[in-house]
Write a protein that holds these residues in place. Structure first.
Motif, PDB file in Angstrom:
ATOM      1  N   SER A 139       0.854  -1.181   0.000  1.00  0.00           N
ATOM      2  CA  SER A 139       0.000   0.000   0.000  1.00  0.00           C
ATOM      3  C   SER A 139       0.900   1.246   0.000  1.00  0.00           C
ATOM      4  CB  SER A 139      -0.936  -0.016   1.212  1.00  0.00           C
ATOM      5  OG  SER A 139      -1.800   1.096   1.210  1.00  0.00           O
ATOM      6  N   SER A 140       0.555   2.241   0.782  1.00  0.00           N
ATOM      7  CA  SER A 140       1.320   3.486   0.791  1.00  0.00           C
ATOM      8  C   SER A 140       0.852   4.352   1.954  1.00  0.00           C
ATOM      9  CB  SER A 140       1.104   4.253  -0.520  1.00  0.00           C
ATOM     10  OG  SER A 140       1.581   5.584  -0.432  1.00  0.00           O
ATOM     11  N   ILE A 141       1.705   5.274   2.371  1.00  0.00           N
ATOM     12  CA  ILE A 141       1.292   6.276   3.347  1.00  0.00           C
ATOM     13  C   ILE A 141       0.074   7.034   2.822  1.00  0.00           C
ATOM     14  CG2 ILE A 141       2.880   8.017   2.410  1.00  0.00           C
ATOM     15  CD1 ILE A 141       3.262   9.081   5.239  1.00  0.00           C
ATOM     16  N   ALA A 142      -0.036   7.139   1.498  1.00  0.00           N
ATOM     17  CA  ALA A 142      -1.175   7.843   0.898  1.00  0.00           C
ATOM     18  C   ALA A 142      -2.494   7.147   1.200  1.00  0.00           C
ATOM     19  CB  ALA A 142      -0.985   7.952  -0.609  1.00  0.00           C
ATOM     20  N   GLY A 143      -2.439   5.839   1.438  1.00  0.00           N
ATOM     21  CA  GLY A 143      -3.648   5.104   1.767  1.00  0.00           C
ATOM     22  C   GLY A 143      -4.152   5.397   3.163  1.00  0.00           C
ATOM     23  N   LYS A 144      -3.303   6.030   3.992  1.00  0.00           N
ATOM     24  CA  LYS A 144      -3.680   6.338   5.369  1.00  0.00           C
ATOM     25  C   LYS A 144      -3.933   7.823   5.584  1.00  0.00           C
ATOM     26  CE  LYS A 144      -1.860   3.849   8.628  1.00  0.00           C
ATOM     27  NZ  LYS A 144      -0.896   3.290   9.617  1.00  0.00           N
ATOM     28  N   ASN A 145      -3.165   8.685   4.895  1.00  0.00           N
ATOM     29  CA  ASN A 145      -3.343  10.119   5.141  1.00  0.00           C
ATOM     30  C   ASN A 145      -3.635  10.926   3.875  1.00  0.00           C
ATOM     31  OD1 ASN A 145      -0.929  10.409   3.806  1.00  0.00           O
ATOM     32  ND2 ASN A 145       0.216  11.211   5.547  1.00  0.00           N
ATOM     33  N   VAL A 181       2.250  -3.429   3.808  1.00  0.00           N
ATOM     34  CA  VAL A 181       3.298  -2.468   4.118  1.00  0.00           C
ATOM     35  C   VAL A 181       2.865  -1.134   3.513  1.00  0.00           C
ATOM     36  CG1 VAL A 181       4.653  -3.060   2.048  1.00  0.00           C
ATOM     37  CG2 VAL A 181       5.768  -1.971   4.004  1.00  0.00           C
ATOM     38  N   ALA A 182       3.079  -0.053   4.272  1.00  0.00           N
ATOM     39  CA  ALA A 182       2.666   1.279   3.815  1.00  0.00           C
ATOM     40  C   ALA A 182       3.891   2.193   3.761  1.00  0.00           C
ATOM     41  CB  ALA A 182       1.598   1.857   4.736  1.00  0.00           C
ATOM     42  N   PRO A 183       4.617   2.158   2.665  1.00  0.00           N
ATOM     43  CA  PRO A 183       5.819   2.991   2.569  1.00  0.00           C
ATOM     44  C   PRO A 183       5.493   4.467   2.396  1.00  0.00           C
ATOM     45  CG  PRO A 183       5.817   1.185   0.960  1.00  0.00           C
ATOM     46  CD  PRO A 183       4.425   1.318   1.481  1.00  0.00           C
ATOM     47  N   GLY A 184       6.431   5.283   2.835  1.00  0.00           N
ATOM     48  CA  GLY A 184       6.427   6.667   2.413  1.00  0.00           C
ATOM     49  C   GLY A 184       7.019   6.708   1.012  1.00  0.00           C
ATOM     50  N   PRO A 185       7.393   7.879   0.504  1.00  0.00           N
ATOM     51  CA  PRO A 185       7.968   7.959  -0.838  1.00  0.00           C
ATOM     52  C   PRO A 185       9.213   7.080  -0.967  1.00  0.00           C
ATOM     53  CG  PRO A 185       7.400  10.130  -0.020  1.00  0.00           C
ATOM     54  CD  PRO A 185       7.250   9.199   1.139  1.00  0.00           C
ATOM     55  N   VAL A 186       9.324   6.398  -2.103  1.00  0.00           N
ATOM     56  CA  VAL A 186      10.433   5.480  -2.354  1.00  0.00           C
ATOM     57  C   VAL A 186      11.104   5.853  -3.676  1.00  0.00           C
ATOM     58  CG1 VAL A 186      11.116   3.069  -2.594  1.00  0.00           C
ATOM     59  CG2 VAL A 186       9.139   3.669  -1.167  1.00  0.00           C
ATOM     60  N   LEU A 222       6.205 -11.412   5.807  1.00  0.00           N
ATOM     61  CA  LEU A 222       6.046 -12.750   5.251  1.00  0.00           C
ATOM     62  C   LEU A 222       6.463 -13.822   6.249  1.00  0.00           C
ATOM     63  CD1 LEU A 222       7.469 -12.243   1.637  1.00  0.00           C
ATOM     64  CD2 LEU A 222       5.067 -12.577   2.252  1.00  0.00           C
ATOM     65  N   GLU A 223       7.566 -13.603   6.938  1.00  0.00           N
ATOM     66  CA  GLU A 223       8.163 -14.658   7.748  1.00  0.00           C
ATOM     67  C   GLU A 223       7.653 -14.733   9.180  1.00  0.00           C
ATOM     68  OE1 GLU A 223      12.438 -15.616   5.726  1.00  0.00           O
ATOM     69  OE2 GLU A 223      12.414 -14.148   7.369  1.00  0.00           O
ATOM     70  N   ASN A 224       7.190 -13.626   9.735  1.00  0.00           N
ATOM     71  CA  ASN A 224       6.743 -13.639  11.129  1.00  0.00           C
ATOM     72  C   ASN A 224       5.308 -14.172  11.194  1.00  0.00           C
ATOM     73  OD1 ASN A 224       5.768 -12.950  13.776  1.00  0.00           O
ATOM     74  ND2 ASN A 224       7.524 -11.588  13.967  1.00  0.00           N
ATOM     75  N   ARG A 225       5.161 -15.384  11.659  1.00  0.00           N
ATOM     76  CA  ARG A 225       3.876 -16.062  11.602  1.00  0.00           C
ATOM     77  C   ARG A 225       2.880 -15.602  12.660  1.00  0.00           C
ATOM     78  NH1 ARG A 225       5.438 -22.345  10.088  1.00  0.00           N
ATOM     79  NH2 ARG A 225       6.875 -21.827   8.378  1.00  0.00           N
ATOM     80  N   TYR A 226       3.297 -14.692  13.523  1.00  0.00           N
ATOM     81  CA  TYR A 226       2.370 -14.171  14.531  1.00  0.00           C
ATOM     82  C   TYR A 226       1.851 -12.786  14.151  1.00  0.00           C
ATOM     83  CZ  TYR A 226       0.208 -14.186  19.144  1.00  0.00           C
ATOM     84  OH  TYR A 226      -0.692 -14.207  20.164  1.00  0.00           O
ATOM     85  N   VAL A 227       2.145 -12.371  12.936  1.00  0.00           N
ATOM     86  CA  VAL A 227       1.665 -11.069  12.452  1.00  0.00           C
ATOM     87  C   VAL A 227       0.603 -11.308  11.394  1.00  0.00           C
ATOM     88  CG1 VAL A 227       2.293  -8.878  11.405  1.00  0.00           C
ATOM     89  CG2 VAL A 227       3.935 -10.053  12.885  1.00  0.00           C
ATOM     90  N   ASN A 228      -0.593 -10.788  11.656  1.00  0.00           N
ATOM     91  CA  ASN A 228      -1.711 -10.969  10.722  1.00  0.00           C
ATOM     92  C   ASN A 228      -2.632  -9.762  10.801  1.00  0.00           C
ATOM     93  OD1 ASN A 228      -3.353 -12.504   8.850  1.00  0.00           O
ATOM     94  ND2 ASN A 228      -4.796 -12.821  10.533  1.00  0.00           N
ATOM     95  N   GLY A 229      -3.065  -9.271   9.634  1.00  0.00           N
ATOM     96  CA  GLY A 229      -3.979  -8.134   9.594  1.00  0.00           C
ATOM     97  C   GLY A 229      -3.338  -6.829  10.011  1.00  0.00           C
ATOM     98  N   GLU A 230      -2.018  -6.715   9.846  1.00  0.00           N
ATOM     99  CA  GLU A 230      -1.297  -5.519  10.276  1.00  0.00           C
ATOM    100  C   GLU A 230      -0.810  -4.697   9.083  1.00  0.00           C
ATOM    101  OE1 GLU A 230      -1.031  -4.406  13.243  1.00  0.00           O
ATOM    102  OE2 GLU A 230      -1.791  -6.133  14.349  1.00  0.00           O
ATOM    103  N   VAL A 231      -0.613  -3.406   9.341  1.00  0.00           N
ATOM    104  CA  VAL A 231      -0.016  -2.503   8.364  1.00  0.00           C
ATOM    105  C   VAL A 231       1.292  -1.991   8.945  1.00  0.00           C
ATOM    106  CG1 VAL A 231      -0.287  -0.396   7.012  1.00  0.00           C
ATOM    107  CG2 VAL A 231      -2.296  -1.807   7.541  1.00  0.00           C
ATOM    108  N   LEU A 232       2.386  -2.268   8.263  1.00  0.00           N
ATOM    109  CA  LEU A 232       3.696  -1.826   8.728  1.00  0.00           C
ATOM    110  C   LEU A 232       4.067  -0.527   8.024  1.00  0.00           C
ATOM    111  CD1 LEU A 232       6.250  -2.235  10.359  1.00  0.00           C
ATOM    112  CD2 LEU A 232       7.077  -3.799   8.585  1.00  0.00           C
ATOM    113  N   ASP A 233       4.143   0.557   8.803  1.00  0.00           N
ATOM    114  CA  ASP A 233       4.516   1.862   8.249  1.00  0.00           C
ATOM    115  C   ASP A 233       6.029   1.961   8.117  1.00  0.00           C
ATOM    116  OD1 ASP A 233       1.858   2.954   8.185  1.00  0.00           O
ATOM    117  OD2 ASP A 233       1.975   3.196  10.355  1.00  0.00           O
ATOM    118  N   VAL A 234       6.473   2.326   6.935  1.00  0.00           N
ATOM    119  CA  VAL A 234       7.913   2.527   6.687  1.00  0.00           C
ATOM    120  C   VAL A 234       8.038   3.873   5.974  1.00  0.00           C
ATOM    121  CG1 VAL A 234      10.026   1.516   5.751  1.00  0.00           C
ATOM    122  CG2 VAL A 234       8.112   0.030   6.359  1.00  0.00           C
TER     123      VAL A 234
END
Length: 241
Positions: A139-145, A181-186, A222-234
């Motif tokens: 996704s993107s930071i744009a999807g949140k703000n 994942v919701a990156p800022g500008p890349v 992908l690898e952390n099996r205890y993470v589900n339904g989360e958005v990681l802001d970068v």
């Protein structure tokens, strides 16, 4: 057990960085691209030189028949798929609402949102029942703000977040997690110099992200099996108010 991944938009900045990172981790990778066959071949060669296995498919993610054909071939040759990264995306031609025409709106929503739906629908049958299976939507930071790249881009990336939240619930009984994942500008090469400088000035870190920094976030989800339904802001600290 050796893992297998399918990535859309594999020759773009984030896509290429993700293909290479996953291959370095011993994951077999298949990816789609739309037009740059030479770049796709070079990426396959780069992975194979490192001892990895890589498949490239020229496929438009907005066309069911094309992404389905890639899914059938990759899923069959790999014997299943553990990870899906819905990365394919585009920016619009204009950023102001009154300058965005219907064609541009449809194109951005089709690639960024419909593409994720079609790829997931086609790849999911090859993921079901595989331990640790996971989908990551880019996704993107744009999807949140709302961002600064236009309402069509923001709407498409916000849609991906809703898509992720629903998948995280619906697919649990199939053993498949879903995150975003919701990156800022890349710095992917999609931005002109003026836009890149404007976005750099907005960053508390004084720069935009490198594609490899987003790839490492994708790998974590992908690898952390205890993470589900989360958005990681970068996003370098550009948090929502």
């Amino acid at each position: 057990m050796r893992r297998r991944a399918f990535i859309t938009g594999g020759t773009g900045g984030i896509g290429q960085a993700t293909v290479l990172l996953l291959a370095e981790k011993g994951i077999d990778v298949a990816f789609t691209y739309t037009s740059n066959e030479e770049k796709a071949k070079q990426l396959v060669s780069d992975v194979e030189k490192r001892g990895g296995s890589c498949l490239a498919y020229r496929a438009d993610v907005t066309r069911m028949e094309e992404i389905a054909a890639a899914a059938v071939d990759a899923g069959g040759r790999f014997g299943g798929i553990d990870y899906l990264v819905n990365n394919a995306g585009v920016l619009g031609k204009a950023t102001l609402l009154l300058d965005i025409d219907e064609t541009d709106w449809d194109h951005v929503l089709s690639v960024n949102l419909k593409g994720g739906f079609l790829a997931t629908k086609c790849i999911l049958p090859y993921m079901m029942g595989r331990e640790g299976a996971c989908i990551v939507n880019v996704s993107s930071i744009a999807g949140k703000n709302g961002g600064t790249m236009g309402v069509h881009y923001a709407a498409s990336k916000a849609g991906l977040l809703g898509f992720t939240f629903h998948l995280a619930q619906e697919l649990l009984n199939l053993g498949v997690r879903a995150n975003a994942v919701a990156p800022g500008p890349v710095d992917t090469g999609m931005l002109d110099s003026e836009t890149r400088e404007r976005l750099r000035e907005l960053s508390p870190l004084g720069r935009i992200a490198y594609p490899a920094e987003i790839a490492t976030a994708i790998l974590f989800l992908l690898e952390n099996r205890y993470v589900n339904g989360e958005v990681l802001d970068v996003n370098g600290g550009r948090y929502m108010d």
